[in-house]
Motif scaffolding. Sequence first.
Motif, PDB file in Angstrom:
ATOM      1  N   GLU A   1       0.830  -1.208   0.000  1.00  0.00           N
ATOM      2  CA  GLU A   1       0.000   0.000   0.000  1.00  0.00           C
ATOM      3  C   GLU A   1       0.864   1.257   0.000  1.00  0.00           C
ATOM      4  N   ILE A   2       1.919   1.256   0.810  1.00  0.00           N
ATOM      5  CA  ILE A   2       2.802   2.420   0.885  1.00  0.00           C
ATOM      6  C   ILE A   2       3.556   2.589  -0.428  1.00  0.00           C
ATOM      7  N   ARG A   3       4.001   1.480  -1.000  1.00  0.00           N
ATOM      8  CA  ARG A   3       4.694   1.570  -2.284  1.00  0.00           C
ATOM      9  C   ARG A   3       3.787   2.154  -3.354  1.00  0.00           C
ATOM     10  N   ARG A   4       2.549   1.674  -3.411  1.00  0.00           N
ATOM     11  CA  ARG A   4       1.614   2.198  -4.399  1.00  0.00           C
ATOM     12  C   ARG A   4       1.370   3.678  -4.185  1.00  0.00           C
ATOM     13  N   TYR A   5       1.264   4.062  -2.897  1.00  0.00           N
ATOM     14  CA  TYR A   5       0.975   5.457  -2.598  1.00  0.00           C
ATOM     15  C   TYR A   5       2.103   6.366  -3.089  1.00  0.00           C
ATOM     16  N   PHE A   6       3.346   6.068  -2.702  1.00  0.00           N
ATOM     17  CA  PHE A   6       4.455   6.922  -3.089  1.00  0.00           C
ATOM     18  C   PHE A   6       4.671   6.881  -4.603  1.00  0.00           C
ATOM     19  N   SER A   7       4.492   5.714  -5.214  1.00  0.00           N
ATOM     20  CA  SER A   7       4.681   5.609  -6.658  1.00  0.00           C
ATOM     21  C   SER A   7       3.687   6.475  -7.404  1.00  0.00           C
ATOM     22  N   GLU A   8       2.428   6.382  -7.018  1.00  0.00           N
ATOM     23  CA  GLU A   8       1.411   7.153  -7.730  1.00  0.00           C
ATOM     24  C   GLU A   8       1.540   8.643  -7.431  1.00  0.00           C
ATOM     25  N   MET A   9       1.814   9.001  -6.173  1.00  0.00           N
ATOM     26  CA  MET A   9       1.930  10.406  -5.813  1.00  0.00           C
ATOM     27  C   MET A   9       3.056  11.076  -6.591  1.00  0.00           C
ATOM     28  N   LEU A  10       4.229  10.435  -6.614  1.00  0.00           N
ATOM     29  CA  LEU A  10       5.366  11.036  -7.303  1.00  0.00           C
ATOM     30  C   LEU A  10       5.208  10.960  -8.824  1.00  0.00           C
ATOM     31  N   SER A  11       4.559   9.914  -9.310  1.00  0.00           N
ATOM     32  CA  SER A  11       4.310   9.822 -10.747  1.00  0.00           C
ATOM     33  C   SER A  11       3.403  10.958 -11.197  1.00  0.00           C
ATOM     34  N   ARG A  12       2.369  11.233 -10.416  1.00  0.00           N
ATOM     35  CA  ARG A  12       1.482  12.353 -10.750  1.00  0.00           C
ATOM     36  C   ARG A  12       2.239  13.676 -10.689  1.00  0.00           C
ATOM     37  N   ALA A  13       3.098  13.816  -9.681  1.00  0.00           N
ATOM     38  CA  ALA A  13       3.865  15.053  -9.543  1.00  0.00           C
ATOM     39  C   ALA A  13       4.780  15.254 -10.750  1.00  0.00           C
ATOM     40  N   VAL A  14       5.445  14.173 -11.196  1.00  0.00           N
ATOM     41  CA  VAL A  14       6.329  14.259 -12.361  1.00  0.00           C
ATOM     42  C   VAL A  14       5.526  14.609 -13.608  1.00  0.00           C
ATOM     43  N   PHE A  15       4.379  13.956 -13.782  1.00  0.00           N
ATOM     44  CA  PHE A  15       3.561  14.212 -14.966  1.00  0.00           C
ATOM     45  C   PHE A  15       3.112  15.670 -15.002  1.00  0.00           C
ATOM     46  N   THR A  16       2.595  16.166 -13.876  1.00  0.00           N
ATOM     47  CA  THR A  16       2.142  17.558 -13.812  1.00  0.00           C
ATOM     48  C   THR A  16       3.297  18.519 -14.053  1.00  0.00           C
ATOM     49  N   HIS A  17       4.451  18.202 -13.465  1.00  0.00           N
ATOM     50  CA  HIS A  17       5.643  19.047 -13.605  1.00  0.00           C
ATOM     51  C   HIS A  17       6.068  19.147 -15.073  1.00  0.00           C
ATOM     52  N   GLN A  18       6.136  18.010 -15.764  1.00  0.00           N
ATOM     53  CA  GLN A  18       6.552  18.012 -17.165  1.00  0.00           C
ATOM     54  C   GLN A  18       5.481  18.635 -18.062  1.00  0.00           C
ATOM     55  N   GLU A  19       4.230  18.423 -17.711  1.00  0.00           N
ATOM     56  CA  GLU A  19       3.139  19.016 -18.491  1.00  0.00           C
ATOM     57  C   GLU A  19       3.201  20.544 -18.419  1.00  0.00           C
ATOM     58  N   GLU A  20       3.473  21.082 -17.229  1.00  0.00           N
ATOM     59  CA  GLU A  20       3.591  22.529 -17.075  1.00  0.00           C
ATOM     60  C   GLU A  20       4.764  23.065 -17.892  1.00  0.00           C
ATOM     61  N   LYS A  21       5.869  22.341 -17.886  1.00  0.00           N
ATOM     62  CA  LYS A  21       7.016  22.782 -18.687  1.00  0.00           C
ATOM     63  C   LYS A  21       6.689  22.742 -20.179  1.00  0.00           C
ATOM     64  N   PHE A  22       5.926  21.730 -20.594  1.00  0.00           N
ATOM     65  CA  PHE A  22       5.515  21.638 -21.996  1.00  0.00           C
ATOM     66  C   PHE A  22       4.655  22.837 -22.383  1.00  0.00           C
ATOM     67  N   VAL A  23       3.680  23.163 -21.543  1.00  0.00           N
ATOM     68  CA  VAL A  23       2.780  24.286 -21.820  1.00  0.00           C
ATOM     69  C   VAL A  23       3.564  25.595 -21.900  1.00  0.00           C
ATOM     70  N   ASN A  24       4.578  25.729 -21.047  1.00  0.00           N
ATOM     71  CA  ASN A  24       5.381  26.956 -21.010  1.00  0.00           C
ATOM     72  C   ASN A  24       6.578  26.916 -21.954  1.00  0.00           C
ATOM     73  N   ASN A  25       6.623  25.868 -22.799  1.00  0.00           N
ATOM     74  CA  ASN A  25       7.706  25.715 -23.771  1.00  0.00           C
ATOM     75  C   ASN A  25       9.075  25.698 -23.091  1.00  0.00           C
ATOM     76  N   GLU A  26       9.181  24.941 -21.990  1.00  0.00           N
ATOM     77  CA  GLU A  26      10.413  24.885 -21.219  1.00  0.00           C
ATOM     78  C   GLU A  26      11.017  23.480 -21.165  1.00  0.00           C
ATOM     79  N   LEU A  27      10.503  22.541 -21.973  1.00  0.00           N
ATOM     80  CA  LEU A  27      11.036  21.175 -21.938  1.00  0.00           C
ATOM     81  C   LEU A  27      12.447  21.106 -22.510  1.00  0.00           C
ATOM     82  N   ASP A  28      12.685  21.853 -23.577  1.00  0.00           N
ATOM     83  CA  ASP A  28      13.979  21.823 -24.255  1.00  0.00           C
ATOM     84  C   ASP A  28      14.389  20.369 -24.544  1.00  0.00           C
ATOM     85  N   ASN A  29      15.605  20.004 -24.173  1.00  0.00           N
ATOM     86  CA  ASN A  29      16.085  18.636 -24.414  1.00  0.00           C
ATOM     87  C   ASN A  29      16.174  17.846 -23.111  1.00  0.00           C
TER      88      ASN A  29
END
Length: 669
Positions: free
Chosen positions: A513-541
């Motif tokens: 349960e703890i593994r699933r929690y941390f995996s999903e929480m951080l996965s969502r955080a990474v996805f949101t973080h990269q999505e924001e960079k994409f929207v702001n044209n900051e992904l670069d390479n």
Amino acid sequence: MKQNLNTLVNNVATHENPLSALRTFLDLQERLEAAKQVNNMRFVGYVLELGFDTAKIITSDPYKLAVGGIPRGSYLIMVPNNRGNLPIHFTLLRVTGVATTPLSSQVQQTYFELHKKSMPELDMWTQGELQWGALDCDVLGMFYANPADLRSLSFSGDVNNVVSAHRYSVFSPDDSLLKLIVNGTVKEEQQFQIGHLRTMENQLSEVVSTKIPVQISMKDFKGCRTAMFGKTRLGKSNVVKLIAQGMIEATTSDNSVGQLIFDVNGEYANDNNQDGSKSLRSAYVNRTNVYALTKRPNTPSKPLRLNFYEQPDSGIEILGSMLQQDNQTSNYIRSFYSVQLPSIADIVDLSEGDKTRAIRKIQIYWATLKKAGFPADESRLKRLGLSSRNAKHFNPQFNQKLRNAAFSFAGREVPEAPSTLDELVRELDIIAEFRRGNLNNEALVSNSGNAMFDPNDIALLEFFNPTSGTGPAVLRSYINYHAPDAGDFVKDILNLLDIGRTVILDLGNATDEIRRYFSEMLSRAVFTHQEEKFVNNELDNHYIQLYFEEAHNLFPVDDKDVTGVYARFAKEGAKFHIGMIYSTQSPSTINKELLAQTENFFVGHLSSSDETKSLSRVQIAFSGIENDILKAKTPGYMRMLTMSHRFVIPVQANRFEASAPINELTSEV
């Protein structure tokens, strides 16, 4: 004369092409044939039947012995006999099994007669008849010089023409051609040696050829999905370490890839002294950071904990998600986690009155945590600066009229304003009881004429001091997620990933349960973080790679779940520069949507034909080698397919070593 001129022009034009190795090879075979040095030749036989997808070749025992044997799964090359008139090329075949010949029934009859008579010797005519046989092969495609640039190599998954079978000869490739076959289509940039070519599990000395290095390009893994399939203890984690190592080494100069590894067994973060296995952290101390649920004595790490006190806005949301997962849906509980608390940073810019109300909400939330038993570092909380009008820390700043009325209602003297969390808890208990029993009391009206408590205050107080139910005690099961000295580790990890660090989450002692929690929480955080960079044209390479062990415990099997973060990785990960490497024992346990979007595969031993069929259905390149996957059980022996490879490569993976040259993976893995 014209033929010789065409040959000369073709040879000159393709001189710098890797296929020049084919010309050198065939010239040598012609000289050996002329000298009748059959034992040194690589000639295998002739084509008996030929189609666009399959071929049947005839061969003889002396030819097979001369090349060290022709095991199932080995590569053969087919070339036209009149090669001088044609652009340089060869067709790649893969041996799939033994075939019958037109004389098979007569051969069997001869064998029957020989064994029946127990003849110890064969005459030379009978021996010549019996040594011939046939092999079935798959036609994998064709290597040829790129017509647009004759110096570069091209490969096609089909052949341009099929003519009469007698026009072709078949050879077993030498080392130079095997290197071309295995590595010729791999992108030149960021190459990394993953292992060596191993066409069969059997390793008898007389049939073992030179170890041909197998290269991969780390560009094939950036922003892509990579699957590791195979039974436990057969080298999946070792290959994951090699890929992580390759990515670290490929990006040393630009730090363009951050890696996040969910380490469910602690093997990437911690050395294993029992089997001499070094960790990824040991190999790259200056490029890795470890976060651990349980600190290990010899592994520097930061605590993988939330500080629920210092991140009230995200803390109450996380508690709410945990309560929902545990089906804690009573009205007063649901009202509590529905409150949106301000972040501490947001409070700074508020006006004095609004600041007092915002701080009070956070203080009620703090008192709830304290009442639930969450330890707190009060000196750290005081440094957050949550006070106004020079009031004491932990003072909710109720006016004197309310305090007098509330403590009188409780039959107690009015104390000094709270200056500790314990004093805050006692004051709020009395205030909550008074509010509940005196809803119309004028003391519950502020000096400005407004209600002292808004709906969010009431929701917090009703959970803090409920009329029924356990209240804050329901939060006690989540204390393991909290540490009073933890910072905002999610933000810290995202920052580390942005500068190209490899972050390892040591979840070795965690429950599923703890593994699933941390995996999903951080996965969502990474996805949101990269999505924001994409929207702001900051992904670069810049890319982020995620590594999931025991993926069947994390990913939903239901194909209808298309909104979850893992399904979004499959659909949108490449766009947002998110790659993932996931490991599990069985292809059938992975969501088909994710499996269908997977570009790279490493497959070890599978014990069920249902699993191999599931694999070949989703990736047709594995069709025809299912039996090899079922039978081979050597650790580190993988069937590999990457974006650069157009067909499956059987590879013996190197063994990951932290402080020594990478050696062959042995059965100790």
